[in-house]
Scaffold this motif. Sequence first.
Motif, PDB file in Angstrom:
ATOM      1  N   ASP A   1      11.296   8.337  -5.402  1.00  0.00           N
ATOM      2  CA  ASP A   1      12.376   7.792  -4.569  1.00  0.00           C
ATOM      3  C   ASP A   1      11.847   6.670  -3.668  1.00  0.00           C
ATOM      4  N   ALA A   2      10.699   6.903  -3.024  1.00  0.00           N
ATOM      5  CA  ALA A   2      10.107   5.866  -2.166  1.00  0.00           C
ATOM      6  C   ALA A   2       9.595   4.699  -3.007  1.00  0.00           C
ATOM      7  N   PHE A   3       8.995   4.993  -4.148  1.00  0.00           N
ATOM      8  CA  PHE A   3       8.495   3.955  -5.049  1.00  0.00           C
ATOM      9  C   PHE A   3       9.637   3.041  -5.495  1.00  0.00           C
ATOM     10  N   TYR A   4      10.723   3.632  -6.006  1.00  0.00           N
ATOM     11  CA  TYR A   4      11.867   2.835  -6.450  1.00  0.00           C
ATOM     12  C   TYR A   4      12.583   2.175  -5.280  1.00  0.00           C
ATOM     13  N   GLY A   5      12.558   2.810  -4.111  1.00  0.00           N
ATOM     14  CA  GLY A   5      13.232   2.275  -2.939  1.00  0.00           C
ATOM     15  C   GLY A   5      12.693   0.935  -2.486  1.00  0.00           C
ATOM     16  N   ALA A   6      11.434   0.654  -2.795  1.00  0.00           N
ATOM     17  CA  ALA A   6      10.828  -0.626  -2.421  1.00  0.00           C
ATOM     18  C   ALA A   6      11.135  -1.733  -3.429  1.00  0.00           C
ATOM     19  N   ILE A   7      11.730  -1.370  -4.554  1.00  0.00           N
ATOM     20  CA  ILE A   7      12.047  -2.347  -5.595  1.00  0.00           C
ATOM     21  C   ILE A   7      13.489  -2.816  -5.406  1.00  0.00           C
TER      22      ILE A   7
ATOM     23  N   TRP B   1       2.896  13.689 -19.444  1.00  0.00           N
ATOM     24  CA  TRP B   1       1.580  13.420 -18.881  1.00  0.00           C
ATOM     25  C   TRP B   1       1.122  14.573 -17.984  1.00  0.00           C
ATOM     26  N   GLU B   2      -0.156  14.922 -18.088  1.00  0.00           N
ATOM     27  CA  GLU B   2      -0.750  15.867 -17.146  1.00  0.00           C
ATOM     28  C   GLU B   2      -1.029  15.159 -15.826  1.00  0.00           C
ATOM     29  N   SER B   3      -1.467  13.911 -15.920  1.00  0.00           N
ATOM     30  CA  SER B   3      -1.741  13.119 -14.730  1.00  0.00           C
ATOM     31  C   SER B   3      -1.728  11.646 -15.102  1.00  0.00           C
ATOM     32  N   PHE B   4      -1.470  10.809 -14.108  1.00  0.00           N
ATOM     33  CA  PHE B   4      -1.590   9.363 -14.295  1.00  0.00           C
ATOM     34  C   PHE B   4      -1.780   8.718 -12.936  1.00  0.00           C
ATOM     35  N   ALA B   5      -2.348   7.510 -12.967  1.00  0.00           N
ATOM     36  CA  ALA B   5      -2.557   6.753 -11.730  1.00  0.00           C
ATOM     37  C   ALA B   5      -2.535   5.268 -12.062  1.00  0.00           C
ATOM     38  N   TRP B   6      -1.987   4.479 -11.147  1.00  0.00           N
ATOM     39  CA  TRP B   6      -2.050   3.023 -11.211  1.00  0.00           C
ATOM     40  C   TRP B   6      -2.905   2.617 -10.022  1.00  0.00           C
TER      41      TRP B   6
ATOM     42  N   TRP C   1      10.077  -5.302   3.294  1.00  0.00           N
ATOM     43  CA  TRP C   1       9.684  -6.098   2.139  1.00  0.00           C
ATOM     44  C   TRP C   1      10.233  -5.413   0.894  1.00  0.00           C
ATOM     45  N   LYS C   2      10.796  -6.203  -0.028  1.00  0.00           N
ATOM     46  CA  LYS C   2      11.314  -5.686  -1.293  1.00  0.00           C
ATOM     47  C   LYS C   2      10.630  -6.403  -2.447  1.00  0.00           C
ATOM     48  N   LEU C   3      10.214  -5.645  -3.433  1.00  0.00           N
ATOM     49  CA  LEU C   3       9.601  -6.191  -4.640  1.00  0.00           C
ATOM     50  C   LEU C   3      10.703  -6.793  -5.507  1.00  0.00           C
ATOM     51  N   VAL C   4      10.621  -8.104  -5.784  1.00  0.00           N
ATOM     52  CA  VAL C   4      11.660  -8.775  -6.564  1.00  0.00           C
ATOM     53  C   VAL C   4      11.186  -9.229  -7.941  1.00  0.00           C
TER      54      VAL C   4
ATOM     55  N   THR D   1       0.834  -1.203   0.000  1.00  0.00           N
ATOM     56  CA  THR D   1       0.000   0.000   0.000  1.00  0.00           C
ATOM     57  C   THR D   1       0.871   1.257   0.000  1.00  0.00           C
ATOM     58  N   GLY D   2       1.909   1.288   0.817  1.00  0.00           N
ATOM     59  CA  GLY D   2       2.813   2.431   0.844  1.00  0.00           C
ATOM     60  C   GLY D   2       3.532   2.642  -0.472  1.00  0.00           C
ATOM     61  N   TRP D   3       3.934   1.533  -1.095  1.00  0.00           N
ATOM     62  CA  TRP D   3       4.601   1.581  -2.395  1.00  0.00           C
ATOM     63  C   TRP D   3       3.668   2.180  -3.446  1.00  0.00           C
ATOM     64  N   GLY D   4       2.422   1.718  -3.484  1.00  0.00           N
ATOM     65  CA  GLY D   4       1.458   2.252  -4.442  1.00  0.00           C
ATOM     66  C   GLY D   4       1.128   3.717  -4.183  1.00  0.00           C
ATOM     67  N   GLU D   5       1.009   4.078  -2.922  1.00  0.00           N
ATOM     68  CA  GLU D   5       0.729   5.478  -2.577  1.00  0.00           C
ATOM     69  C   GLU D   5       1.901   6.377  -2.966  1.00  0.00           C
ATOM     70  N   ALA D   6       3.125   5.875  -2.840  1.00  0.00           N
ATOM     71  CA  ALA D   6       4.294   6.669  -3.242  1.00  0.00           C
ATOM     72  C   ALA D   6       4.240   6.962  -4.739  1.00  0.00           C
ATOM     73  N   LEU D   7       3.877   5.969  -5.542  1.00  0.00           N
ATOM     74  CA  LEU D   7       3.746   6.197  -6.980  1.00  0.00           C
ATOM     75  C   LEU D   7       2.660   7.236  -7.250  1.00  0.00           C
ATOM     76  N   GLY D   8       1.503   7.071  -6.621  1.00  0.00           N
ATOM     77  CA  GLY D   8       0.395   7.999  -6.835  1.00  0.00           C
ATOM     78  C   GLY D   8       0.719   9.424  -6.431  1.00  0.00           C
ATOM     79  N   ALA D   9       1.581   9.584  -5.423  1.00  0.00           N
ATOM     80  CA  ALA D   9       1.961  10.920  -4.953  1.00  0.00           C
ATOM     81  C   ALA D   9       3.152  11.485  -5.733  1.00  0.00           C
ATOM     82  N   GLY D  10       3.705  10.685  -6.645  1.00  0.00           N
ATOM     83  CA  GLY D  10       4.866  11.137  -7.400  1.00  0.00           C
ATOM     84  C   GLY D  10       6.158  11.056  -6.612  1.00  0.00           C
ATOM     85  N   ASP D  11       6.158  10.315  -5.492  1.00  0.00           N
ATOM     86  CA  ASP D  11       7.365  10.134  -4.686  1.00  0.00           C
ATOM     87  C   ASP D  11       8.143   8.953  -5.264  1.00  0.00           C
TER      88      ASP D  11
END
Length: 134
Positions: free
Chosen positions: A22-28, A60-65, A114-117, A10-20
């Motif tokens: 660094d946090a998004f990639y940090g979980a990978i 992109w003006e906006s995007f969401a996953w 947890w790390k996404l592998v 959930t935190g990983w997905g929220e980081a992507l949605g917020a444009g963060d």
Amino acid sequence: MAGDLQVSFTGWGEALGAGDLDAFYGAIDEAAVIYDEDIPFRLDKASFVDHIGFHASGLWESFAWVPREVKFTEHGDCGIVSGFATFRGKPKDAGFRQRHMGFSQTWVKKGAAWKLVCWHQGPLHGQIEGASPG
């Protein structure tokens, strides 16, 4: 602790949605294997970061996953996350894009994190159109 995987996802997905990113990639994980829905070959983390960087470069003006019907299964230090997702976005040039897909992810507990592998996602139309011979 049960539920840690869900919190991490959930935190990983929220980081992507917020444009963060660094946090998004940090979980990978650095050795991750990724099959993205719009590239027909395997990506490593660096290639995936480059791919997302292309899209995040002002196209992109906006995007969401948006994940849906997500299921979490933990097997010790290994976790599986699966479900459906919708990618939706508004390119600056025109129009609106929306893709529905199925996805599965493998996460591994490394220390306290947890790390996404492994992440595979693909569009649903390929599983629906032509699924059975006519």
